[in-house]
Design a protein around this motif. Structure first.
Motif, PDB file in Angstrom:
ATOM      1  N   HIS A   1       7.890  -3.886   2.261  1.00  5.14           N
ATOM      2  CA  HIS A   1       8.300  -2.628   1.636  1.00  5.14           C
ATOM      3  C   HIS A   1       8.734  -1.600   2.674  1.00  5.14           C
ATOM      4  CE1 HIS A   1       7.752  -2.647  -2.763  1.00  5.14           C
ATOM      5  NE2 HIS A   1       7.013  -3.727  -2.513  1.00  5.14           N
TER       6      HIS A   1
ATOM      7  N   TYR B   1       2.973  -7.669   2.199  1.00  4.06           N
ATOM      8  CA  TYR B   1       3.570  -6.845   1.148  1.00  4.06           C
ATOM      9  C   TYR B   1       3.960  -5.474   1.700  1.00  4.06           C
ATOM     10  CZ  TYR B   1       3.858  -4.388  -3.359  1.00  4.06           C
ATOM     11  OH  TYR B   1       4.282  -3.642  -4.434  1.00  4.06           O
TER      12      TYR B   1
ATOM     13  N   ARG C   1      12.497   0.070   2.792  1.00  2.00           N
ATOM     14  CA  ARG C   1      12.764   1.512   2.837  1.00  2.00           C
ATOM     15  C   ARG C   1      13.696   1.851   3.998  1.00  2.00           C
ATOM     16  NH1 ARG C   1       7.234   1.784   1.363  1.00  2.00           N
ATOM     17  NH2 ARG C   1       6.624   2.028   3.561  1.00  2.00           N
TER      18      ARG C   1
ATOM     19  N   SER D   1       0.458 -12.011  -7.074  1.00  2.95           N
ATOM     20  CA  SER D   1       1.244 -11.740  -8.285  1.00  2.95           C
ATOM     21  C   SER D   1       2.143 -10.518  -8.114  1.00  2.95           C
ATOM     22  CB  SER D   1       0.308 -11.546  -9.480  1.00  2.95           C
ATOM     23  OG  SER D   1      -0.491 -10.386  -9.316  1.00  2.95           O
ATOM     24  N   MET D   2       1.800  -9.604  -7.183  1.00  6.54           N
ATOM     25  CA  MET D   2       2.634  -8.428  -6.922  1.00  6.54           C
ATOM     26  C   MET D   2       3.981  -8.860  -6.335  1.00  6.54           C
ATOM     27  SD  MET D   2      -0.476  -6.150  -5.299  1.00  6.54           S
ATOM     28  CE  MET D   2       0.594  -4.971  -4.515  1.00  6.54           C
ATOM     29  N   PHE D   3       3.975  -9.881  -5.491  1.00  7.31           N
ATOM     30  CA  PHE D   3       5.224 -10.415  -4.950  1.00  7.31           C
ATOM     31  C   PHE D   3       6.094 -10.964  -6.083  1.00  7.31           C
ATOM     32  CE2 PHE D   3       2.559 -10.331  -1.252  1.00  7.31           C
ATOM     33  CZ  PHE D   3       3.416 -10.237  -0.153  1.00  7.31           C
ATOM     34  N   ARG D   4       5.442 -11.681  -6.994  1.00  6.04           N
ATOM     35  CA  ARG D   4       6.200 -12.300  -8.090  1.00  6.04           C
ATOM     36  C   ARG D   4       6.801 -11.246  -9.015  1.00  6.04           C
ATOM     37  NH1 ARG D   4       4.045 -17.577 -11.299  1.00  6.04           N
ATOM     38  NH2 ARG D   4       5.972 -18.057 -12.404  1.00  6.04           N
ATOM     39  N   LYS D   5       6.029 -10.198  -9.327  1.00  4.05           N
ATOM     40  CA  LYS D   5       6.522  -9.153 -10.224  1.00  4.05           C
ATOM     41  C   LYS D   5       7.724  -8.425  -9.640  1.00  4.05           C
ATOM     42  CE  LYS D   5       2.096  -8.253 -12.521  1.00  4.05           C
ATOM     43  NZ  LYS D   5       0.969  -7.295 -12.648  1.00  4.05           N
ATOM     44  N   GLU D   6       7.741  -8.253  -8.329  1.00  2.00           N
ATOM     45  CA  GLU D   6       8.834  -7.532  -7.685  1.00  2.00           C
ATOM     46  C   GLU D   6       9.926  -8.457  -7.169  1.00  2.00           C
ATOM     47  OE1 GLU D   6       7.644  -4.519  -4.930  1.00  2.00           O
ATOM     48  OE2 GLU D   6       5.807  -4.066  -6.034  1.00  2.00           O
ATOM     49  N   CYS D   7       9.848  -9.739  -7.552  1.00  4.32           N
ATOM     50  CA  CYS D   7      10.878 -10.735  -7.200  1.00  4.32           C
ATOM     51  C   CYS D   7      11.065 -10.846  -5.681  1.00  4.32           C
ATOM     52  CB  CYS D   7      12.209 -10.388  -7.869  1.00  4.32           C
ATOM     53  SG  CYS D   7      12.134 -10.386  -9.670  1.00  4.32           S
ATOM     54  N   ILE D   8       9.972 -10.710  -4.932  1.00  2.00           N
ATOM     55  CA  ILE D   8      10.021 -10.965  -3.488  1.00  2.00           C
ATOM     56  C   ILE D   8       9.833 -12.460  -3.284  1.00  2.00           C
ATOM     57  CG2 ILE D   8       8.935 -10.529  -1.251  1.00  2.00           C
ATOM     58  CD1 ILE D   8       8.010  -7.816  -2.350  1.00  2.00           C
TER      59      ILE D   8
END
Length: 427
Positions: free
Chosen positions: A323, A319, A327, A362-369
């Motif tokens: 990111h 993750y 950037r 779930s952080m990947f899923r929320k940010e559509c990665i």
């Protein structure tokens, strides 16, 4: 005209060994072999026909793959034919075995399976994850398994304008080099006019417009601009489980073979690649995102295996790496590939290891990665932990055996434009 299964298998074997992509070479070799046999007055295709067809068909279709050390092409062709001869001899020997020997073999295989299942249930039971685990000092470097043609599982990204080049994912482009897919009303002056759409926009007004001798009158309000699409490369980040559990059942050998196969695909699609390994008590970025897939292959071969399974550390490192790359280059299309059996047993913050891994996923899923999970679990009794991580990621789930492309032999057979007879033996 007859072409046997053994000749079809020989054609496929030659194409695989010579590193030819796609099925066009296989089909052309098959047709050429049949033509040569007919030219020489035979009703059946022989090995010499296939060899002559290969010399005509393959030279301009062969593509050098990364990591290959090429020797003389003729020697490689002879080796493929010799390999097929040996396979044929082995099949003939198998047929000569009597029924008692076959029954004995089946009995031994069944006993072996029961013993392997008993041992695997001991090593694969998640309840044992809190027990003794090999530490980082007991590391082993496993060989890299054989590479193969993988199935295509390119991620679908939003069709927004992105810069870059490659052959993986589709994106809209403002250049005039992409494929024309639709038209739109131009927001400013354009030089990429969509003539068909412009004429359709002007057509309803022709009866009321002054033509002054012209066949058709077009106003500036009728102008339509082409919307074009092209393909660009992705960032493919491999997050590889290098814990001790990957040593069971030669999982790491198969996993390295799978990663190598995907690296070859990334090379052909002109993707950037990165490599993260997690084992023991943490995860390490072995290779920051780069265009050098050869460097990724080098790190992969030297990757040791041993210790516990800090899955949440690996996901968090992935993750953070994605990111950091976004950037640096906002046009990057990130795609994470997790290779693991999902048996997390090390936590970052004291939470249950598996639940912590799901939370980070779930952080990947929320940010559509976008991502994919390659499940390395190969036991008969499966616990489906990698499937749970895949669901939390919103990823595409694949088992190792699902990654391989369909049989080239069957593609040759099903793509034949005419009927041909084959022997009854299956391969």
């Amino acid at each position: 005209m007859k072409i046997s299964d053994s000749m079809l298998e020989l054609i496929s074997q030659i194409c695989v060994d010579m590193g030819v992509d796609g099925h066009r070479a296989d089909i052309t070799m098959m047709k050429t072999s049949i033509t040569l046999a007919a030219f020489y007055g035979r009703t059946e295709v022989l090995e010499e026909d296939v060899k002559e067809a290969a010399e005509l068909v393959l030279p301009h279709r062969m593509r050098r793959k990364p990591f290959d050390n090429y020797s003389d092409k003729q020697d490689k062709l002879d080796e493929s034919i010799e390999k097929q001869r040996e396979k044929k001899k082995e099949k003939e020997k198998e047929k000569e075995k009597n029924k008692n020997e076959q029954q004995k073999k089946e009995h031994n295989e069944q006993s072996g399976k029961e013993q392997a299942l008993s041992e695997e249930q001991k090593s694969d039971n998640p309840e044992d994850s809190t027990g003794e685990q090999p530490d980082a000092s007991s590391e082993t470097i496993f060989a890299t398994g054989e590479s193969y043609q993988i199935k295509q599982f390119s991620p679908d990204f939003r069709r927004e304008n992105r810069n870059g080049s490659g052959r993986r994912s589709k994106t809209l482009t403002k250049s005039t080099q992409g494929r024309y897919i639709k038209s739109k009303i131009p927001e400013e002056k354009t030089t990429d006019l969509a003539f068909d759409a412009t004429l359709r926009a002007a057509a309803p007004y022709q009866l009321v417009r002054e033509k002054n001798g012209n066949s058709i009158v077009i106003h500036e309000s009728d102008f339509r601009q082409k919307v074009r699409e092209k393909k660009i490369g992705n960032l493919v980040l491999f997050v590889v489980d290098a814990s001790g559990s990957m040593g069971a059942q030669q999982r790491m050998v198969a996993s390295k073979g799978a990663v190598l196969s995907m690296l070859m695909d990334a090379y052909q699609k002109r993707d950037k690649v990165g490599l993260i390994a997690f084992k023991g008590t943490g995860a390490e970025l072995l290779l920051p995102p780069t265009s050098s897939v050869e460097m990724a292959q080098k790190y992969l071969e030297e990757l040791p295996t041993g210790g516990k399974t800090p899955l949440s550390h690996g996901l968090m490192k992935g993750y953070e790496t994605i990111h950091a790359e976004l950037r640096r280059d906002p046009d990057t299309c990130p795609f994470m590939v997790l290779i693991s059996d999902g048996r997390a047993n090390v936590s970052m913050n004291g939470e249950a290891p598996l639940q912590e891994s799901k939370t980070i996923a779930s952080m990947f899923r929320k940010e559509c990665i976008q991502s994919a999970v390659i499940d390395t679990e190969s036991s008969i009794i499966k616990f489906g932990l990698a499937q749970e991580i895949s669901n939390a990621l919103g990823a595409r789930y694949l088992a190792l055996e699902d990654l391989k492309a369909d049989s080239i032999v069957e593609a040759v057979r099903s793509s034949a434009p005419f009927e041909f007879s084959v022997s009854s033996n299956n391969f």
